[in-house]
Design an enzyme around this catalytic site. Sequence first.
Site, PDB file in Angstrom:
ATOM      1  N   ASP A 254       0.832  -1.189   0.108  1.00  0.00           N
ATOM      2  CA  ASP A 254      -0.096  -0.066   0.032  1.00  0.00           C
ATOM      3  C   ASP A 254       0.714   1.262   0.024  1.00  0.00           C
ATOM      4  O   ASP A 254       0.753   2.117   0.813  1.00  0.00           O
ATOM      5  CB  ASP A 254      -1.122  -0.060   1.032  1.00  0.00           C
ATOM      6  N   LEU A 255       1.854   1.453  -0.775  1.00  0.00           N
ATOM      7  CA  LEU A 255       2.791   2.313  -0.972  1.00  0.00           C
ATOM      8  C   LEU A 255       2.181   3.437  -1.767  1.00  0.00           C
ATOM      9  O   LEU A 255       1.642   3.403  -2.678  1.00  0.00           O
ATOM     10  CB  LEU A 255       4.117   1.710  -1.786  1.00  0.00           C
TER      11      LEU A 255
END
Length: 726
Positions: A254-255
Amino acid sequence: MANRLNRQGRPPPVLTLEGVPGPPPASQGDAGSVDVVDEAYAEYRRLQASGEPVDPDAFCARFPDVKSSLGRMLRAHRFLQATAHLLAPRWPEPGEEFQGFQLVRELGRGSFARVFLAIEPALGGRRVAVKVSRHGAAEARTLGRIDHPNVVPVHSVREDAASGLTAVCMPYLGSATLCAVLDRACARPGPPARARVILEAARGAAPEAVPASGRQSSSRLLRKGAYVDGVVHLAAQLADGLAFVHGQGICHRDLKPSNVLLTPDGRPMLLDFNLAADPQAAAVRLGGTLPYMAPEHLLAISPGPRSAPTTLDARADLFSLGVILYELLTGAHPFGPVPLKLDTEELHGLMQERQHAGLRPLRQVNPAVDRSLARLVESCLAHDPRDRPQSAADLATALRACLSPPRRAWRWAGRHSWAVLTSALVLLTTLATAGLLWSARSPYAVRELNRGLDAYRQGEDGRAVEHFTEALRADPYLTRAVFARGRAYQRLGEANGDNFGLALADYQRADRLAPDGRTRACMGYCLNRLDLPRDAILLYRQAVEAGFAPAAVFNNQGYSHLQLGELAAARRSLDRALALDPALRAAFHNRALMYLQAVSAPGAAGGQGPGAAWADLSKEHERLLKKGSADIDRAIALGPATAKVYYDAARLRTLAITEADSVEQALSYLQRAVEHGHNPEHLANDPAFTRLMEASRFQALIRLQPRSHPPQQARRLLEPLQGTAD
């Protein structure tokens, strides 16, 4: 979308902000920016409450200085309205005490978490950041194992049994994220010229509240350098952090800008491992943020059945980092504007469509970025993971090469072309000849190497070999060209086995120049293809000892032991391969054949050879047959199913025949083997099927005409760099 995914038997994805919800830090920027965001958000809510239709994209465009932060808040607002029934009954508020922390003010919120600036009275009133969430314990266990300067650490975790909420305590290092940089950098047309805008964004979020222990002197590059150089400096540190995290077997998944904290000294730190894939976690929640998801990540959360499971690995994080880097360098999303008004399913479809169409070349948006850096960023955004940098460590190295003095000077020259032209005219009158002689060799070799790599990525292996060979004529010690030519020869070997010898020679030469576990694994693969399993085992062992130990290497080691009849060693290697990758079809197939070989080998203890009936087998062999049948069923389920897999499944089932339905199952597998291309004429000559020969269905099978095209080959031997490095 969640409901549709449930109907397909898979858990719904957890989508987070910038794509819909999750727990980001709050609106970033200086106090004035925060006020603007809050006031704009209040106005948006007033307009909605009055019933007036509001276009969220047009509304955000009215506030260019905080467009990124405001857009993120509006996405959160839309999601929280749609999912109010999923939220915890009551969150703690500023001014309250929660689990020994005095909550001072809210730093950020999402659907499943709140982040607060807090005071910890028990430790002298130190200021900390406290994340209160519904799933915090798992994230804390993941972060607790990570100690890296570019990952936010965890002090402690406390669970509140009454509310089901968890408090994760972290050091307070300010509240700016890369969203703050985007707000400042993109507020005006054109990218900033100087990197100090990054420090201004970082220091704008209440730096006076950050403890002295959390402050360091900022990099000279951020204080004095160009903006492009500053962005590359941040990206290299993030790649360092990802390399460390990936080395622990953890993928972030979830960058995005709001999940990268920016300390007052300009150090980027990875945040929010709530959706991380951690091999030590009891369960992994699949989700993320749609505009930052890699194509394979979007596919993994797509509704509907798929022919094969989608593999998500560390390269998905590199795609997300590529999106962030592109945005920081251009102020735009690589695949076009992300509309705020779309719902989750619409946005999911739009992102898949745009990724297939391809990105806008980076230099069209920001010509100040040199071609080499643009190619590197665009390679991170490749649709096929095999075309991206294959590890975060490789990406960090490549990014730091972009910060070398010659590369920075080249970018400076691009920004000051008239001054450079004037100086060059003077210098060329005296240095032209010497300059040409100095630059003739090495740049040519590098250009040929890059041309070869481009051809290799496009699948033109013959042309790639020509360019790599030309590069090596100019520079015989260019290790990367030697290794790359070996890779091209190896792929050519799939059509003409003679090329495996050429590939092996190049790998041996590359290993002499720069010993490396990857190279030795490739040597082992070529030795397998040259039918030298004993030598291959030695090379795989050396690859593992050198630190290169993916599941494919252990699968190939097991395959080689199996060729030599070394069943115990084969079992150990294949068990290890499946421990690393529980969905490795080839390893299940190989292990099933190991069990089959153990039972059907002439002279095996307790066995009677290929035609033995179940009643003639020992209890141990009965157990082995059950294990082999389970493994071959798993190989078929993982796909792609081939004639060889079905044929081996039929042999296992035939050995285990006790009842009529077992006969039918074995015959069904044989029929599928024939349908997938196995020559039916060979069935009658296999003693494993002695007990089937009287069956009318078997007789019908052996009378079928062979298919005109050869069957698809079963991939029991794996290319060792697949899914790792290339």
